[in-house]
Design a protein around this motif. Structure first.
Motif: not given
Length: 155
Positions: A19-35
Motif C-alpha cells: 500500500i502506498p503511504a506517505s509521511n510528513l516530517l514537520v519541523v517547527d521554528g526551533s528545529g523540533a520534529i513533530l511526533l
C-alpha cells in the motif's frame, strides 16, 4: 483494528499487500520534529498513512499530518522513498503489508498538537531528546536521514 509490526524478523508472515503511504516530517521554528504516539503500538512516529485514490502522495502526507496530529503543515522538501521487504505490518483483519513510504519534509503553518483516536500523544521533540522516546527503527532511520542531511533516500 490491531496490528503487529515485524522488523527484520525471519518469522514474519509473508506480505499480501503493498500500500502506498506517505509521511510528513514537520519541523517547527526551533528545529523540533513533530511526533505522535500511536495508540496501536505505543511507539512514537512521524504522522503518515495510506494514500487515498484521487490524491497525490504529497497531499496524503499533509492530510495524514492534520488528521493524526492537529497540525497544519506545508511541504518544503522530499526526504525519500522508504521500502523494506523485511518490514512487515500484520493487521488483525488478515492484511499483511510490506512497508512502502514516501516521506516529505514540512514546516509548521498552524494548528495545535491534538490527540485523537489514532494518537494518544502529539508533540514537537528536539533532536537532542529523541533518544528518550520509543521510536520504531524505520522511523529512526527517516529522522536520522533528515538530521544528517542525507536526502533523498532512494529505496
Amino acid at each position: 483494528m490491531g496490528r503487529t509490526e515485524y522488523y527484520n524478523d525471519p518469522n514474519a508472515p509473508k506480505a499480501n499487500t503493498l500500500i502506498p503511504a506517505s509521511n510528513l516530517l514537520v519541523v517547527d521554528g526551533s528545529g523540533a520534529i513533530l511526533l505522535q504516539r500511536r495508540r496501536d503500538t505505543g511507539q512514537w512516529a512521524l504522522p503518515g498513512g495510506a494514500q487515498d485514490i484521487g490524491e497525490t502522495a504529497a497531499e496524503c502526507a499533509v492530510r495524514e499530518c492534520l488528521e493524526e496530529t492537529g497540525i497544519v503543515a506545508e511541504i518544503t522538501g522530499f526526504l525519500g522513498v522508504y521500502t523494506n521487504p523485511r518490514h512487515i505490518v500484520a493487521y488483525t483483519d488478515g492484511e499483511i503489508r510490506q512497508q512502502y513510504e514516501d516521506t516529505y519534509i514540512g514546516r509548521l503553518v498552524g494548528g495545535e498538537p491534538t490527540v485523537n483516536d489514532e494518537a494518544d500523544g502529539v508533540r514537537f521533540v528536539q533532536s537532542a531528546d529523541l533518544d528518550q522516546y520509543d521510536i520504531h527503527p524505520s522511523m529512526c532511520r527517516q529522522i536520522g536521514d533528515h538530521l544528517a542531511g542525507t536526502s533523498p533516500h532512494l529505496g
